[in-house]
Each structure stands twice: as C-alpha cells, then as structure tokens.
Design a protein around this motif. Structure first.
Motif, short mmCIF file in Angstrom:
data_model
loop_
_atom_site.label_atom_id
_atom_site.label_comp_id
_atom_site.label_asym_id
_atom_site.label_seq_id
_atom_site.Cartn_x
_atom_site.Cartn_y
_atom_site.Cartn_z
N ILE A 130 0.99 -1.10 -0.08
CA ILE A 130 0.07 -0.07 0.10
C ILE A 130 1.13 1.11 -0.03
CG2 ILE A 130 -1.84 1.23 1.24
CD1 ILE A 130 -2.70 -1.29 2.50
N CYS A 131 0.82 2.06 -0.88
CA CYS A 131 1.59 3.32 -1.14
C CYS A 131 0.82 4.65 -1.20
CB CYS A 131 2.46 2.93 -2.47
SG CYS A 131 3.52 1.43 -2.44
N GLN A 132 1.59 5.54 -0.90
CA GLN A 132 0.84 6.94 -1.02
C GLN A 132 1.12 7.55 -2.43
OE1 GLN A 132 2.46 9.48 2.06
NE2 GLN A 132 0.87 8.58 3.73
N ARG A 133 0.19 8.12 -2.74
CA ARG A 133 0.32 8.94 -4.14
C ARG A 133 1.62 9.63 -4.13
NH1 ARG A 133 -4.14 11.74 -6.84
NH2 ARG A 133 -5.55 10.96 -4.99
N GLY A 134 2.11 9.80 -5.28
CA GLY A 134 3.38 10.39 -5.43
C GLY A 134 4.70 9.61 -5.52
N THR A 135 4.53 8.48 -4.74
CA THR A 135 5.84 7.63 -4.41
C THR A 135 6.04 6.73 -5.56
OG1 THR A 135 4.48 5.94 -3.03
CG2 THR A 135 5.59 7.95 -2.01
N SER A 136 6.96 6.09 -5.31
CA SER A 136 7.34 4.85 -6.28
C SER A 136 7.80 3.78 -5.59
CB SER A 136 8.76 5.45 -7.13
OG SER A 136 8.41 6.49 -8.07
N LEU A 137 7.34 2.45 -6.34
CA LEU A 137 7.50 1.36 -5.87
C LEU A 137 8.07 0.27 -6.97
CD1 LEU A 137 7.01 -0.88 -3.74
CD2 LEU A 137 4.83 -1.56 -5.29
N THR A 138 9.20 -0.37 -6.52
CA THR A 138 10.02 -1.26 -7.43
C THR A 138 9.53 -2.81 -6.98
OG1 THR A 138 11.82 0.12 -7.72
CG2 THR A 138 12.34 -2.14 -8.12
N ILE A 139 9.22 -3.42 -7.94
CA ILE A 139 8.98 -4.80 -7.89
C ILE A 139 10.01 -5.68 -8.65
CG2 ILE A 139 6.96 -6.34 -8.63
CD1 ILE A 139 5.29 -4.06 -8.91
N SER B 16 6.35 4.56 -10.98
CA SER B 16 6.75 5.96 -10.65
C SER B 16 5.63 6.88 -10.46
CB SER B 16 7.97 6.64 -11.74
OG SER B 16 8.87 5.73 -12.00
N ASN B 17 5.73 7.68 -9.51
CA ASN B 17 5.00 8.95 -9.36
C ASN B 17 3.62 8.38 -9.26
OD1 ASN B 17 4.02 11.28 -8.81
ND2 ASN B 17 3.87 11.91 -11.23
N MET B 18 3.30 7.57 -8.40
CA MET B 18 2.00 6.71 -8.39
C MET B 18 0.81 7.67 -8.05
SD MET B 18 2.96 2.92 -6.73
CE MET B 18 3.90 3.70 -5.52
N SER B 19 -0.43 7.08 -8.78
CA SER B 19 -1.82 7.93 -8.37
C SER B 19 -2.53 6.52 -8.23
CB SER B 19 -2.09 8.55 -9.80
OG SER B 19 -2.27 7.79 -10.85
N PRO B 20 -3.86 6.93 -7.85
CA PRO B 20 -4.73 5.82 -7.45
C PRO B 20 -4.91 4.81 -8.87
CG PRO B 20 -5.45 7.76 -6.20
CD PRO B 20 -4.18 7.90 -7.06
N GLU B 21 -5.10 5.50 -9.78
CA GLU B 21 -5.21 4.66 -10.96
C GLU B 21 -4.18 3.51 -11.23
OE1 GLU B 21 -7.33 8.30 -10.67
OE2 GLU B 21 -5.14 8.21 -11.08
N ASP B 22 -3.27 3.63 -10.66
CA ASP B 22 -2.01 2.57 -10.79
C ASP B 22 -2.28 1.39 -9.80
OD1 ASP B 22 0.46 5.25 -10.86
OD2 ASP B 22 -0.54 4.01 -12.60
N SER B 23 -3.49 1.62 -8.95
CA SER B 23 -3.66 0.48 -8.33
C SER B 23 -4.12 -0.80 -9.12
CB SER B 23 -4.98 0.75 -7.26
OG SER B 23 -4.57 1.72 -6.36
N SER B 24 -3.38 -1.92 -8.97
CA SER B 24 -3.38 -2.82 -9.68
C SER B 24 -2.79 -4.28 -9.37
CB SER B 24 -2.80 -2.86 -11.39
OG SER B 24 -3.90 -1.88 -12.04
#
Lengths: 109, 113
Positions: B12-21, B81-89
């Motif tokens: 679970i990440c906050q808007r604007g942050t990045s996550l590497t998988i 990168s620069n995540m938004s709720p639309e990136d929830s997947s």
C-alpha cells in the motif's frame, strides 16, 4: 489489432454440472493457451493447443482448438468448487500474446 | 515450467511515491514480460524486459512511468513511478519457455492511496 472474445463473461453453476466456455477471434493464431487464475494468484497455464482441430484432455477438462485456429473451447465435466476461478484464453503469434477478457466461473457446493 | 517469485507480494503506497517490484526466475530465460491486471480485468502487457538493452514498451506505457531493468537472464525489476490511485492493480511478471509457453509469477498487488 488481434482481439480475443470470451463467453460467457460470468458463469455460476452447481457442483456436478457440466459447462463450456468459448474463446473466439477473427484472427488466426499459431497456438492458443488456457489459464486459470485464482484470487490473489497469478494465472496458471492449463494447456497449449497448436494444431487446428486438436483436442486435449486434462482429467475433467477438455480443450479444443478450432480447425481454422481462430477459436477454442474449454469443457468441464462434473464441475467442482475447486474449479472456481477466472479462465483466460491467450492467443499467440510467435513471441506475442493477446489475452481474452476472461470467464469468471463460480462452482457452488 | 519455470518457478517465478515476485517481491513484494502486496503493498500500500501513497500517491506520488514509487515502488520497485522484483521478479526472480529459477532458470535462465530469454523472454520476460511485465503485465498489469486492473481489478476484475484481464491482463494488459506493459513491456518486454530485454536483457542488456532497453525494454520494449506497449502502446500507452512509457519508460518514465514504468522503468524496467533486466540485468541478467533470471531477474528483472519494474518500477511504478509517481503513483496515483489509477495505478492500483496487480502487476505480474511472466517468462516464455522455448516452446513459447508463458508462465506467470504470483503477482504484486498494489494499492495507491
């Protein structure tokens, strides 16, 4: 753009019933794969069919590839609750794949 | 078939942050792919991860948003990168074997708040 359609989109049946799901396209594929995906998991490959008219059986599952290699069907005999999941077909042309939208199957005990 | 693992399994990440998988395969494979599966939807190919060169992106996906690394034949990473709720997947990596059968990892479920 090559597209795959699947029908039905949703299917809810009782344990012990038979069912068939379909995968159709206007395009010819070099092979077609069927996957089952359970909640929280990645898709699991069930079968690959390559030859037009080919029929493959996997226990209670029977897969058929159309003669023209544009369509396929998956038939499940005596469905069980463990068959519940999202069934995806994917057509391939070389290293490229296109996935259908899936059939979501629910088998009720 | 190949055994594929992904990390993290969920986040679970906050808007604007990045996550590497991360995606790790138990054998060397030539072809590795990254897919996105939005809630209740089928799979959409993001890109092909090429070893030793830049990834090949599908229409609608760009390197700035989804940078991919493939340092060797058993490992790849996808960054959202620069995540938004639309990136929830659910993000899935897959590999192709020599007979052109595709195998998937268990997926990473991403929720952006």
């Amino acid at each position: 753009t090559q597209l795959l359609e699947q029908s039905p989109q949703f299917l809810s049946i009782q344990e012990g019933e038979n069912l068939t799901v379909y995968c159709n396209s206007s395009s010819v594929f070099s092979s077609l794969q069927w996957y089952r995906q359970e909640p929280g998991e990645g898709p699991v490959l069930l079968v690959t069919v390559v030859t037009g008219g080919e029929v493959k059986k996997l226990k209670r599952l029977t897969f058929q590839f159309g003669d023209a290699r544009k369509d396929s069907s998956l038939h499940i005999t005596a469905a069980q609750p463990g068959d519940t999941g999202l069934y995806l077909c994917a057509g391939s042309y070389g290293q490229n794949f296109v996935f259908g939208p899936g059939t979501r199957l629910s088998v009720l005990p | 078939s190949a055994v594929i693992s992904q990390k993290p399994s969920r986040d679970i990440c906050q808007r604007g942050t990045s996550l590497t998988i991360q995606c790790q395969v138990d054998s060397q494979v030539t072809m590795m792919f990254w897919y996105r599966q939005q809630p209740g939807q089928s799979l959409t190919l993001i890109a092909t991860a090429n070893q030793g060169s830049e990834a090949t992106y599908e229409s609608g996906f760009v390197i700035d948003k989804f940078p991919i690394s493939r340092p060797n034949l058993t490992f790849s990473t996808l960054t959202v990168s620069n995540m938004s709720p639309e990136d929830s997947s659910i993000y899935l990596c897959s590999v192709l074997n020599r007979t052109y059968e595709q195998y998937f990892g268990p997926g990473t479920r991403l929720t952006v708040t």
